[in-house]
Design a protein around this motif. Structure first.
Motif, PDB file in Angstrom:
ATOM      1  N   ASN A 177      -9.107   1.584  -5.849  1.00  0.00           N
ATOM      2  CA  ASN A 177      -9.050   0.818  -4.593  1.00  0.00           C
ATOM      3  C   ASN A 177      -7.973   1.535  -3.587  1.00  0.00           C
ATOM      4  O   ASN A 177      -6.640   1.455  -3.723  1.00  0.00           O
ATOM      5  CB  ASN A 177      -8.802  -0.569  -4.536  1.00  0.00           C
ATOM      6  N   GLU A 178      -8.275   2.753  -3.248  1.00  0.00           N
ATOM      7  CA  GLU A 178      -7.495   3.705  -2.227  1.00  0.00           C
ATOM      8  C   GLU A 178      -6.812   2.942  -1.278  1.00  0.00           C
ATOM      9  O   GLU A 178      -5.623   3.246  -0.993  1.00  0.00           O
ATOM     10  CB  GLU A 178      -8.003   5.040  -1.905  1.00  0.00           C
ATOM     11  N   GLU A 179      -7.325   2.210  -0.596  1.00  0.00           N
ATOM     12  CA  GLU A 179      -7.010   1.505   0.793  1.00  0.00           C
ATOM     13  C   GLU A 179      -5.707   0.609   0.361  1.00  0.00           C
ATOM     14  O   GLU A 179      -4.808   0.682   1.065  1.00  0.00           O
ATOM     15  CB  GLU A 179      -7.996   0.993   1.570  1.00  0.00           C
ATOM     16  N   LEU A 180      -5.954  -0.079  -0.432  1.00  0.00           N
ATOM     17  CA  LEU A 180      -5.207  -1.221  -0.900  1.00  0.00           C
ATOM     18  C   LEU A 180      -3.814  -0.398  -1.660  1.00  0.00           C
ATOM     19  O   LEU A 180      -2.625  -0.948  -1.258  1.00  0.00           O
ATOM     20  CB  LEU A 180      -5.768  -2.189  -2.008  1.00  0.00           C
ATOM     21  N   ALA A 181      -4.124   0.343  -2.518  1.00  0.00           N
ATOM     22  CA  ALA A 181      -3.178   1.127  -2.995  1.00  0.00           C
ATOM     23  C   ALA A 181      -2.141   1.755  -1.778  1.00  0.00           C
ATOM     24  O   ALA A 181      -0.840   2.057  -1.860  1.00  0.00           O
ATOM     25  CB  ALA A 181      -3.340   2.211  -4.065  1.00  0.00           C
ATOM     26  N   PHE A 182      -2.835   2.526  -0.744  1.00  0.00           N
ATOM     27  CA  PHE A 182      -2.138   3.132   0.313  1.00  0.00           C
ATOM     28  C   PHE A 182      -1.011   2.110   1.120  1.00  0.00           C
ATOM     29  O   PHE A 182      -0.045   2.497   1.395  1.00  0.00           O
ATOM     30  CB  PHE A 182      -3.193   3.701   1.097  1.00  0.00           C
ATOM     31  N   ALA A 183      -2.058   0.828   1.361  1.00  0.00           N
ATOM     32  CA  ALA A 183      -1.253  -0.060   2.083  1.00  0.00           C
ATOM     33  C   ALA A 183      -0.049  -0.565   1.219  1.00  0.00           C
ATOM     34  O   ALA A 183       1.012  -0.783   1.732  1.00  0.00           O
ATOM     35  CB  ALA A 183      -2.121  -1.233   2.412  1.00  0.00           C
ATOM     36  N   LYS A 184      -0.047  -0.966   0.234  1.00  0.00           N
ATOM     37  CA  LYS A 184       0.955  -1.218  -0.878  1.00  0.00           C
ATOM     38  C   LYS A 184       2.137  -0.186  -0.782  1.00  0.00           C
ATOM     39  O   LYS A 184       3.206  -0.852  -0.771  1.00  0.00           O
ATOM     40  CB  LYS A 184       0.542  -1.600  -2.264  1.00  0.00           C
TER      41      LYS A 184
END
Length: 123
Positions: free
Chosen positions: A64-71
């Motif tokens: 999940n790239e978006e979640l990892a980027f946000a974190k």
């Protein structure tokens, strides 16, 4: 076993003075530069760990790239910025010999004069 003593008792006053003295000593340690440096190191490690999980998420098919980027850039980077501002504030107060302090200290120590979000008196 529980004991009760009135607030005016001499031993109760002595115990409350000991508690206040202990709290001041602990406060001096927590607000000191050693703990702030430790917070910066932990925040940098957290940024590294989140960046590693972001890279792992981009390299896998099910990540999940978006979640990892946000974190990574929302959480860990803001944590590192907050810890470094706390450290600069502590070091700026400790080394108050500089006139006005460093630029980072002035950023960390400035008050936030934000307008109120909801003001019921204004139509």
């Amino acid at each position: 076993m529980v004991f009760y003593a009135p607030a005016s008792h001499a031993e109760v006053r002595k115990l409350s003075l000991v508690k206040v003295d202990f709290a001041k000593r602990v406060g001096d340690i927590v607000d000191g530069p050693q703990v702030s440096r430790g917070l910066v190191v932990l925040a940098a490690f957290n940024l590294f760990a989140e960046l590693r999980s972001y890279l792992l998420a981009t390299n896998t098919a099910y990540g999940n790239e978006e979640l990892a980027f946000a974190k990574t850039f929302g959480g860990a980077l803001s944590e590192l910025i907050a810890a470094s501002l706390k450290l600069s504030l502590v070091l700026g107060m400790k080394n108050n010999s500089l006139a006005g302090g460093t630029r980072m200290y002035r950023i960390a120590a400035r008050p936030l004069d934000l307008p109120p979000v909801f003001n019921p008196t204004v139509p």
